[in-house]
Each structure stands twice: as structure tokens, then as C-alpha cells.
Design a protein around this motif. Structure first.
Motif, PDB file in Angstrom:
ATOM      1  N   CYS A   1      19.680  -2.047  20.634  1.00 39.30           N
ATOM      2  CA  CYS A   1      20.653  -0.972  20.523  1.00 39.30           C
ATOM      3  C   CYS A   1      20.058   0.147  19.672  1.00 39.30           C
TER       4      CYS A   1
ATOM      5  N   TYR B   1      23.660   5.182  33.367  1.00 36.94           N
ATOM      6  CA  TYR B   1      25.074   5.015  33.060  1.00 36.94           C
ATOM      7  C   TYR B   1      25.244   4.738  31.573  1.00 36.94           C
ATOM      8  N   THR B   2      26.454   4.858  31.094  1.00 35.41           N
ATOM      9  CA  THR B   2      26.778   4.612  29.688  1.00 35.41           C
ATOM     10  C   THR B   2      27.386   3.226  29.559  1.00 35.41           C
ATOM     11  N   GLU B   3      26.934   2.513  28.551  1.00 37.61           N
ATOM     12  CA  GLU B   3      27.479   1.184  28.257  1.00 37.61           C
ATOM     13  C   GLU B   3      27.607   1.059  26.746  1.00 37.61           C
ATOM     14  N   ASP B   4      28.685   0.430  26.292  1.00 34.04           N
ATOM     15  CA  ASP B   4      28.883   0.229  24.860  1.00 34.04           C
ATOM     16  C   ASP B   4      28.095  -0.983  24.390  1.00 34.04           C
ATOM     17  N   CYS B   5      27.520  -0.876  23.193  1.00 33.43           N
ATOM     18  CA  CYS B   5      26.813  -2.000  22.575  1.00 33.43           C
ATOM     19  C   CYS B   5      27.823  -3.114  22.297  1.00 33.43           C
TER      20      CYS B   5
ATOM     21  N   CYS C   1      29.648  -1.459  19.307  1.00 32.99           N
ATOM     22  CA  CYS C   1      30.557  -0.736  20.207  1.00 32.99           C
ATOM     23  C   CYS C   1      30.218   0.738  20.386  1.00 32.99           C
ATOM     24  N   ARG C   2      29.083   1.184  19.905  1.00 34.36           N
ATOM     25  CA  ARG C   2      28.696   2.580  20.116  1.00 34.36           C
ATOM     26  C   ARG C   2      28.121   2.733  21.524  1.00 34.36           C
ATOM     27  N   PRO C   3      28.367   3.889  22.148  1.00 30.27           N
ATOM     28  CA  PRO C   3      27.863   4.103  23.507  1.00 30.27           C
ATOM     29  C   PRO C   3      26.358   4.345  23.527  1.00 30.27           C
TER      30      PRO C   3
ATOM     31  N   GLU D   1      23.666   7.758  23.209  1.00 31.54           N
ATOM     32  CA  GLU D   1      24.256   8.646  24.210  1.00 31.54           C
ATOM     33  C   GLU D   1      24.155  10.116  23.824  1.00 31.54           C
TER      34      GLU D   1
END
Length: 61
Positions: A9, A29-33, A37-39, A59
């Protein structure tokens, strides 16, 4: 084809597992850790010969 890959991350530096779908080809694409929980922006590159690579970055970079 579904593969699991470990990435670091870019926000919390924890090693996390991502599941990527190689059958769709290259994607971004964007995914949260799953830890902080950060993108993060996930870039999946799939070559015509079947080789693939995943890169992640914060991001907002």
C-alpha cells in the motif's frame, strides 16, 4: 483468469493481497487498502503473450 497478487500500500506501506481478473485485459481502477482504507490507483497491464504486471500508487499522486 483470476490471480492473487501481493502489493505494498502506498499510504501505510503494509503488504496486502489483491485479486485481479486477467481475462478482462489491461485496466486501471481505484481500490481501498484493506488495512488503512485509503484509496489507491491499481494499474493492471496484461500483455498479448499472457505476461501481466500490477502497479499501485496513491490515488492523489
Amino acid at each position: 483468469m483470476i490471480e492473487e497478487v501481493e502489493v505494498t500500500c502506498p499510504a501505510c506501506w503494509e503488504c496486502i493481497a489483491l485479486t485481479v481478473d486477467l481475462s478482462e485485459g489491461s485496466a486501471a481502477y481505484t481500490e481501498d487498502c484493506s488495512v488503512c482504507c485509503r484509496p489507491m490507483l491499481v494499474r493492471l497491464e496484461v500483455a498479448t503473450d499472457g505476461d501481466w504486471q500490477v502497479d499501485v500508487q496513491a490515488e492523489n499522486d
